[in-house]
Design an enzyme around this catalytic site. Structure first.
Site, PDB file in Angstrom:
ATOM      1  N   HIS A  72     -13.384   0.193   4.057  1.00  0.00           N
ATOM      2  CA  HIS A  72     -13.776   1.113   3.614  1.00  0.00           C
ATOM      3  C   HIS A  72     -15.090   0.943   3.538  1.00  0.00           C
ATOM      4  O   HIS A  72     -15.320  -0.438   2.843  1.00  0.00           O
ATOM      5  CB  HIS A  72     -13.034   1.853   2.377  1.00  0.00           C
ATOM      6  CG  HIS A  72     -11.768   2.168   2.302  1.00  0.00           C
ATOM      7  ND1 HIS A  72      -9.983   1.632   2.914  1.00  0.00           N
ATOM      8  CD2 HIS A  72     -11.210   3.499   2.798  1.00  0.00           C
ATOM      9  CE1 HIS A  72      -9.268   2.714   3.155  1.00  0.00           C
ATOM     10  NE2 HIS A  72      -9.711   3.827   2.802  1.00  0.00           N
ATOM     11  N   ASP A  90     -14.578  -1.109   0.254  1.00  0.00           N
ATOM     12  CA  ASP A  90     -13.612  -2.804   0.159  1.00  0.00           C
ATOM     13  C   ASP A  90     -15.311  -3.700   0.280  1.00  0.00           C
ATOM     14  O   ASP A  90     -14.675  -4.670   0.419  1.00  0.00           O
ATOM     15  CB  ASP A  90     -13.461  -2.348   1.727  1.00  0.00           C
ATOM     16  CG  ASP A  90     -12.038  -1.140   1.466  1.00  0.00           C
ATOM     17  OD1 ASP A  90     -11.653  -0.692   0.891  1.00  0.00           O
ATOM     18  OD2 ASP A  90     -11.834  -1.163   2.704  1.00  0.00           O
TER      19      ASP A  90
HETATM   20  C1  XLS Z   1      -4.046   6.235   2.129  1.00  0.00           C
HETATM   21  C2  XLS Z   1      -4.198   5.878   3.653  1.00  0.00           C
HETATM   22  C3  XLS Z   1      -5.582   5.178   3.616  1.00  0.00           C
HETATM   23  C4  XLS Z   1      -6.765   5.324   5.215  1.00  0.00           C
HETATM   24  C5  XLS Z   1      -7.797   5.218   5.327  1.00  0.00           C
HETATM   25  O1  XLS Z   1      -2.627   6.175   1.374  1.00  0.00           O
HETATM   26  O2  XLS Z   1      -3.906   5.113   4.101  1.00  0.00           O
HETATM   27  O3  XLS Z   1      -5.661   3.888   3.204  1.00  0.00           O
HETATM   28  O4  XLS Z   1      -5.727   4.910   5.642  1.00  0.00           O
HETATM   29  O5  XLS Z   1      -8.949   6.022   3.872  1.00  0.00           O
END
Ligand code: XLS
Ligand code: CA
Ligand code: CA
Length: 437
Positions: free
Chosen positions: A94, A97
């Site tokens: 993301h 991140d």
């Molecule tokens: C949250 C999601 C997230 C997505 C990406 O529950 O799994 O991590 O994979 O935004």
């Protein structure tokens, strides 16, 4: 960190060796590393420190860095070292991140992000590691308290659009083969304060803008929506694969956006992982996978490393039936438990997950080669290839024809049998080998 995790085979008791994942071994026509396309999730592996609602972090993810820039660069160093050590070829991130947004303005945030993206690009050139998919975190910041594309406030929508634009630019620049939309807070808590129709229309508007932009910049990867039924909102709009496919069709987005299926989200929706993958596959929407598992006794998204071989085998069966991954892969959207705070625990978690999916792939290949399951299903539906069955599927039979046909059948009490227990025992026999090993 440096020494490479090697394949030592099923007899090995070395905790830091693969027992089943042998990257270059060919299974179902391709080397395991190409069939499985493992990916490291930046957020869990390099950022999440074990914090939960009852306690502060247990794991130091600053990696010795002192300020946000230094910490972010250390995360890049550790991420690439870990991928190297584990023979993981891909990663996912993301925007937030890669650099903490904190209280920065959009421009400040993106300027810092650019520094890290330069750094990542350099590492990618040195190591050959690849980007599976990128995404924008449009759910953590308070401005997304009511959602992003579905917020009642247009500023939230505009800000999300800006984040998505930048995250798409970065994904394209880094040669990413996918871009994910997970509707973080795209849902609602109560209809007492919610205009559902406007929210859904707006969510589609945001996705259309993103689809158009991807085309404009020449992004050739796949776009995915990741379904999830609940958490953080009570009712997430992207409930499950079937709901998302219906949404895409309603808003003219089918064929433009595929699905990223997460195991833990499938079970939260009351489905099996295999069910969600099958729904995606038969609708031509299978794209990528977030590999993890939940806990059947807990009702939330625990994002555990996958160790359930049965589920992994049925998952890989769907992947092989879909013709394997093209732009997608198996992203470990998984985090270690709070008490697994040592770097050795993190390495062991990946080894467990990778070995589980290697076994899953081997078993799925055996199921197909064995042929008993496919033959059973073909036989179970054989009557659709002849007689009245064929008249129905070809569209020849009218409702009146069927009335006349049924009226001549007499009492119908026995039809096709299910054979579930037999097939479950075939599955066990295939899983544990014809010779019990
Ligand atoms: C949250 C999601 C997230 C997505 C990406 O529950 O799994 O991590 O994979 O935004
Ligand atoms: Ca996920
Ligand atoms: Ca999850």
């Amino acid at each position: 960190m440096s020494c490479l995790i090697k394949y030592e085979g099923p007899q090995s008791t070395n905790p830091f060796a693969f027992k089943y994942y042998n990257p270059d071994a060919v299974v179902a026509g391709k080397p395991m590393r190409e069939q499985l396309k493992f990916s490291l999730a930046w957020w869990h592996t390099l950022c999440a420190d074990g914090t939960d609602m009852f306690g502060i972090g247990t794991q130091d993810k600053t990696f010795g860095g002192a300020d946000p820039m230094e910490i972010s660069k250390k995360r890049v160093d550790v991420g690439f070292a870990l991928m190297e050590k584990l023979s993981i070829d891909y990663f996912c991130f993301h925007d937030r991140d890669l650099f903490p947004e904190d209280n920065l303005t959009l421009k400040e945030f993106h300027a810092n992000l650019d520094v890290i993206v330069d750094y990542i690009e350099e590492k990618m050139k040195q190591t050959g590691k690849k980007l599976l998919w990128g995404t924008a975190n449009c759910f953590s910041n308070p401005r997304y308290m009511n959602g992003a594309g579905t917020s009642p406030h247009p500023d939230s929508f505009a800000y999300a659009a800006a984040q998505i634009k930048k995250a798409m630019d970065i994904t394209k620049r880094l040669g990413g083969t996918g871009y994910v939309f997970w509707g973080g807070r795209e849902g609602y808590e109560t209809l007492l304060n919610t205009d559902m129709k406007l929210e859904l229309d707006n969510m589609a508007r945001l996705l259309h803008l993103a689809v158009d932009y991807a085309e404009k910049i020449g992004f050739t990867g796949d776009l995915y929506i990741e379904p999830k039924p609940k958490e953080p909102t009570k009712h997430q709009y992207d409930f499950d694969a079937a709901t998302v496919i219906g949404f895409l069709k309603t808003y003219g987005l089918d064929g433009k956006i595929k699905l990223n299926i997460e195991a833990n989200h499938a079970t939260l929706a009351g489905h099996t992982f295999q069910h969600e993958l099958c729904v995606a596959r038969i609708n031509g929407a299978f794209g990528s996978i977030d590999a993890n598992q939940g806990d059947m006794l807990l009702g939330w998204d625990t994002d555990q490393f996958p160790t359930n071989v049965y589920d992994a085998a049925l998952c890989m069966l769907e992947v092989l039936r879909a013709g394997g991954f093209t732009n997608g892969g198996l992203n470990f959207d998984a985090k270690v438990r709070r008490a697994s705070y040592q770097p050795e625990d993190w390495v062991a978690a990946f080894i467990a997950g990778m070995d589980t999916f290697a076994l899953g792939l081997i078993i799925a290949d055996r199921i197909i080669k064995d042929g008993r399951m496919d033959a059973f299903v073909a036989e179970r539906y054989a009557l659709w290839n002849e007689g009245i069955g064929k008249d129905i599927t070809s569209g020849k039979a009218t409702l009146e024809d069927l009335y006349n046909y049924a009226a001549n059948l007499g009492t119908v009490k026995t039809v096709t049998h299910g054979g579930q227990e037999y097939l479950e025992s075939v599955m066990n026999q295939i899983m544990f080998g014809m010779n019990g090993n």
